[in-house]
Design a protein around this motif. Structure first.
Motif, PDB file in Angstrom:
ATOM      1  N   ILE A 100      20.329 -34.752  46.693  1.00 47.36           N
ATOM      2  CA  ILE A 100      19.718 -33.431  46.870  1.00 47.36           C
ATOM      3  C   ILE A 100      18.344 -33.595  47.513  1.00 47.36           C
ATOM      4  O   ILE A 100      17.415 -34.126  46.905  1.00 47.36           O
ATOM      5  CB  ILE A 100      19.600 -32.694  45.520  1.00 47.36           C
ATOM      6  CG1 ILE A 100      20.987 -32.498  44.905  1.00 47.36           C
ATOM      7  CG2 ILE A 100      18.895 -31.354  45.707  1.00 47.36           C
ATOM      8  CD1 ILE A 100      20.968 -31.931  43.505  1.00 47.36           C
ATOM      9  N   ARG A 101      18.231 -33.157  48.756  1.00 47.20           N
ATOM     10  CA  ARG A 101      16.982 -33.248  49.505  1.00 47.20           C
ATOM     11  C   ARG A 101      16.260 -31.907  49.478  1.00 47.20           C
ATOM     12  O   ARG A 101      16.887 -30.845  49.583  1.00 47.20           O
ATOM     13  CB  ARG A 101      17.255 -33.643  50.956  1.00 47.20           C
ATOM     14  CG  ARG A 101      17.976 -34.977  51.100  1.00 47.20           C
ATOM     15  CD  ARG A 101      17.024 -36.122  50.898  1.00 47.20           C
ATOM     16  NE  ARG A 101      17.680 -37.426  51.019  1.00 47.20           N
ATOM     17  CZ  ARG A 101      17.038 -38.581  50.964  1.00 47.20           C
ATOM     18  NH1 ARG A 101      15.730 -38.593  50.820  1.00 47.20           N
ATOM     19  NH2 ARG A 101      17.703 -39.712  51.060  1.00 47.20           N
ATOM     20  N   THR A 102      14.925 -31.957  49.367  1.00 49.01           N
ATOM     21  CA  THR A 102      14.147 -30.726  49.235  1.00 49.01           C
ATOM     22  C   THR A 102      12.957 -30.728  50.193  1.00 49.01           C
ATOM     23  O   THR A 102      12.628 -31.751  50.808  1.00 49.01           O
ATOM     24  CB  THR A 102      13.613 -30.575  47.799  1.00 49.01           C
ATOM     25  OG1 THR A 102      12.555 -31.529  47.593  1.00 49.01           O
ATOM     26  CG2 THR A 102      14.709 -30.787  46.761  1.00 49.01           C
ATOM     27  N   THR A 113      19.145 -30.096  52.151  1.00 42.09           N
ATOM     28  CA  THR A 113      20.488 -30.640  52.371  1.00 42.09           C
ATOM     29  C   THR A 113      20.961 -31.347  51.112  1.00 42.09           C
ATOM     30  O   THR A 113      20.161 -31.664  50.220  1.00 42.09           O
ATOM     31  CB  THR A 113      20.510 -31.668  53.534  1.00 42.09           C
ATOM     32  OG1 THR A 113      19.624 -32.751  53.202  1.00 42.09           O
ATOM     33  CG2 THR A 113      20.090 -31.035  54.844  1.00 42.09           C
ATOM     34  N   ILE A 114      22.259 -31.573  51.051  1.00 43.51           N
ATOM     35  CA  ILE A 114      22.831 -32.383  49.979  1.00 43.51           C
ATOM     36  C   ILE A 114      23.740 -33.422  50.621  1.00 43.51           C
ATOM     37  O   ILE A 114      24.787 -33.086  51.182  1.00 43.51           O
ATOM     38  CB  ILE A 114      23.631 -31.530  48.970  1.00 43.51           C
ATOM     39  CG1 ILE A 114      22.725 -30.487  48.309  1.00 43.51           C
ATOM     40  CG2 ILE A 114      24.267 -32.426  47.901  1.00 43.51           C
ATOM     41  CD1 ILE A 114      23.443 -29.582  47.315  1.00 43.51           C
ATOM     42  N   GLN A 135      15.853 -30.234  40.322  1.00 43.19           N
ATOM     43  CA  GLN A 135      15.095 -31.287  40.977  1.00 43.19           C
ATOM     44  C   GLN A 135      15.853 -31.897  42.147  1.00 43.19           C
ATOM     45  O   GLN A 135      17.081 -31.859  42.208  1.00 43.19           O
ATOM     46  CB  GLN A 135      14.756 -32.399  39.982  1.00 43.19           C
ATOM     47  CG  GLN A 135      15.976 -33.088  39.405  1.00 43.19           C
ATOM     48  CD  GLN A 135      15.619 -34.225  38.448  1.00 43.19           C
ATOM     49  OE1 GLN A 135      15.611 -35.381  38.847  1.00 43.19           O
ATOM     50  NE2 GLN A 135      15.320 -33.877  37.208  1.00 43.19           N
ATOM     51  N   GLY A 136      15.088 -32.457  43.063  1.00 45.38           N
ATOM     52  CA  GLY A 136      15.638 -33.211  44.171  1.00 45.38           C
ATOM     53  C   GLY A 136      14.585 -34.196  44.633  1.00 45.38           C
ATOM     54  O   GLY A 136      13.635 -34.503  43.910  1.00 45.38           O
ATOM     55  N   VAL A 137      14.750 -34.697  45.851  1.00 43.98           N
ATOM     56  CA  VAL A 137      13.782 -35.643  46.384  1.00 43.98           C
ATOM     57  C   VAL A 137      13.262 -35.114  47.715  1.00 43.98           C
ATOM     58  O   VAL A 137      14.028 -34.622  48.545  1.00 43.98           O
ATOM     59  CB  VAL A 137      14.412 -37.053  46.542  1.00 43.98           C
ATOM     60  CG1 VAL A 137      15.592 -37.022  47.504  1.00 43.98           C
ATOM     61  CG2 VAL A 137      13.376 -38.068  46.996  1.00 43.98           C
ATOM     62  N   ASP A 152      20.150 -23.143  38.241  1.00 45.84           N
ATOM     63  CA  ASP A 152      21.213 -22.271  38.749  1.00 45.84           C
ATOM     64  C   ASP A 152      21.400 -22.473  40.248  1.00 45.84           C
ATOM     65  O   ASP A 152      22.530 -22.534  40.751  1.00 45.84           O
ATOM     66  CB  ASP A 152      20.873 -20.801  38.480  1.00 45.84           C
ATOM     67  CG  ASP A 152      20.996 -20.419  37.012  1.00 45.84           C
ATOM     68  OD1 ASP A 152      21.482 -21.250  36.219  1.00 45.84           O
ATOM     69  OD2 ASP A 152      20.601 -19.297  36.661  1.00 45.84           O
ATOM     70  N   THR A 153      20.280 -22.580  40.960  1.00 46.19           N
ATOM     71  CA  THR A 153      20.346 -22.785  42.410  1.00 46.19           C
ATOM     72  C   THR A 153      20.992 -24.120  42.739  1.00 46.19           C
ATOM     73  O   THR A 153      21.792 -24.226  43.678  1.00 46.19           O
ATOM     74  CB  THR A 153      18.936 -22.709  43.019  1.00 46.19           C
ATOM     75  OG1 THR A 153      18.337 -21.457  42.662  1.00 46.19           O
ATOM     76  CG2 THR A 153      18.987 -22.825  44.530  1.00 46.19           C
ATOM     77  N   THR A 154      20.662 -25.158  41.968  1.00 49.31           N
ATOM     78  CA  THR A 154      21.293 -26.464  42.165  1.00 49.31           C
ATOM     79  C   THR A 154      22.805 -26.360  42.032  1.00 49.31           C
ATOM     80  O   THR A 154      23.565 -26.907  42.845  1.00 49.31           O
ATOM     81  CB  THR A 154      20.762 -27.481  41.138  1.00 49.31           C
ATOM     82  OG1 THR A 154      19.338 -27.585  41.252  1.00 49.31           O
ATOM     83  CG2 THR A 154      21.382 -28.850  41.358  1.00 49.31           C
ATOM     84  N   ALA A 155      23.256 -25.643  40.989  1.00 48.81           N
ATOM     85  CA  ALA A 155      24.695 -25.521  40.744  1.00 48.81           C
ATOM     86  C   ALA A 155      25.402 -24.813  41.890  1.00 48.81           C
ATOM     87  O   ALA A 155      26.468 -25.244  42.358  1.00 48.81           O
ATOM     88  CB  ALA A 155      24.933 -24.779  39.421  1.00 48.81           C
ATOM     89  N   VAL A 156      24.824 -23.714  42.367  1.00 53.66           N
ATOM     90  CA  VAL A 156      25.446 -22.965  43.463  1.00 53.66           C
ATOM     91  C   VAL A 156      25.428 -23.788  44.748  1.00 53.66           C
ATOM     92  O   VAL A 156      26.410 -23.808  45.505  1.00 53.66           O
ATOM     93  CB  VAL A 156      24.744 -21.614  43.652  1.00 53.66           C
ATOM     94  CG1 VAL A 156      25.226 -20.922  44.929  1.00 53.66           C
ATOM     95  CG2 VAL A 156      24.988 -20.710  42.451  1.00 53.66           C
TER      96      VAL A 156
END
Length: 422
Positions: A100-102, A113-114, A135-137, A152-156
């Motif tokens: 998970i990129r942020t 992006t993921i 969280q992401g990196v 929630d946003t991560t899950a979607v």
């Protein structure tokens, strides 16, 4: 492919963790590939924030994100351990490990992006992947947290990336209601809510889902189910409705929402012909401040006046900047934090002016003073005194008969060939 997300209250105790693992196990044993997103266990993030405050580091920063990420990592490891103990192969992955990129903004990053290679490898190998939400990196390789609604946003986002059929979000309520059932027992569970209406409800104060995740679900075509982690209730499906129900005669108002995290702001400056609105919005945008109910003076007036609402919790971050801006032109700023916002959400509200009239009439009949109002096709919002917010919710819920289900809502809606209990 199924994505399940468990919130902090759903993982508060070890019994809750085991209960969540049983749900995941049941889905996996039906032959479904399952990715699980977890929040920090209930109260854990607040504990970590207090620790940071005790050492004088309460502002968003790289180090605060490093600390806060511990909560989700704990939840993911415990959930994976519980699943393995039940004989269900599972692996926990941090946001970084899940690809998970942020963006680089600490405390309020956005997912860019993921790269899900490791995640897909785990799923293809028959394992349940338990991923840390929130969280992401970042581009610099640092942990970045996603702010409000981040899990929630991560899950979607993962559901969209993995092309999952459904994203199930488990919480401590039975679904989405016509009003907050904690203040209005007559509130009714909604079997289904269109994504656009749900986004408006979330923005206007409904706490079940955050507007970020619903906006993403709508853009990516992800069907979201909101369910109680402790019961077998069917919950609420958030998706475009596809049935043979009534068309233009369907109920327009779906729910009443309220928000007490509101401050009303007035900025003014006499004898100035410069348009200061762009500068005001730049101050607000620099702090990531969400603005609603905006009104301003016209171009041919000698006095610049502008009013808007923001989150009361964000008032401190913008107060100094607004005062500095307006003082430079001999103006001033006034904050009123003794207000709340009450909204009705639905479809086609702007096309039906009688709904605004009914809203104002119902509040006036209940003796509730109103000030600013804003209307759109999916939401009508009005500012009321903070101490009258609950009274306003009750009056509007009664006015629009929201305690009474529509005939088409008696049975759970079916979308994409799946029921709300899928």
């Amino acid at each position: 492919m199924l994505v399940q997300k468990f919130g902090g209250t759903s993982l508060r105790t070890l019994d809750c963790v085991r209960r969540a693992a049983l749900r995941v196990s049941a889905a996996r044993r039906r032959g479904t590939a399952v990715a699980v997103v977890v929040s920090a266990r209930g109260g854990r993030t607040d504990d970590l924030l207090r620790l940071a405050a005790d050492v004088g580091a309460a502002e968003p920063s790289r180090e605060l994100d490093q600390l806060l990420a511990v909560g989700e990592s704990e939840s993911a490891a415990l959930t994976a351990l519980a699943l393995n103990g039940m004989g269900v192969p599972a692996i926990s992955l941090t946001g970084h490990q899940a690809g998970i990129r942020t963006t680089d903004r600490h405390g309020d990053a956005l997912i860019t992006t993921i790269g899900a290679a490791r995640l897909r490898s785990a799923l293809d190998g028959g394992k349940v992947a338990v991923i840390t939400g929130f969280q992401g990196v970042s581009r610099t390789g640092d942990i970045a947290t996603l702010g409000r609604g981040g899990s929630d946003t991560t899950a979607v986002a993962l559901a969209a990336r993995l092309r999952a059929s459904v994203c199930e979000i488990y919480t401590d309520v039975d679904g989405v209601f016509s009003a907050d059932p904690r203040i209005l027992p007559a509130a009714r569970r909604l079997p289904w809510v269109p994504p656009g209406v749900m986004a408006e409800m979330a923005f206007a104060g409904a706490r079940v889902l955050h507007t970020r995740c619903i906006e993403l679900a709508a853009m990516e075509g992800v069907e979201v189910h909101v369910r109680n982690a402790s019961t077998q209730e069917p919950g609420t499906t958030v998706a475009d409705r596809q049935d043979a129900g009534p068309l233009e005669t369907r109920r327009a108002v779906v729910a009443v929402t309220h928000d007490t995290d509101v401050a009303r702001v007035l900025v003014h400056c006499r004898d100035v012909h410069r348009d200061l609105a762009p500068a005001v919005f730049e101050v607000l945008a620099a702090q990531g401040t969400v603005v609603d109910l905006v009104a301003r003076s016209g171009p041919y007036e000698n006095e610049f006046r502008m009013g808007f609402t923001i989150r009361r919790s964000q008032a401190v971050s913008v107060r100094a900047g607004l005062h500095k801006l307006m003082a430079a032109f001999g103006g001033g700023v006034h904050f009123d934090e003794n207000v709340g916002k009450v909204s009705v959400a639905g479809m086609g509200l702007l096309s039906r002016p009688e709904y605004t009239a009914r809203l104002m009439s119902a509040l006036a009949g209940a003796g509730i003073p109103t000030s600013w109002i804003a209307t759109s096709q999916m939401r009508i919002s009005v500012v009321v005194p903070r101490e009258r917010v609950v009274d306003a919710v009750e009056a509007l819920h009664r006015e629009f008969h929201l305690d009474q289900p529509e005939p088409a809502d008696i049975a759970p809606a079916t979308t994409s060939g799946r029921s709300a209990t899928a």
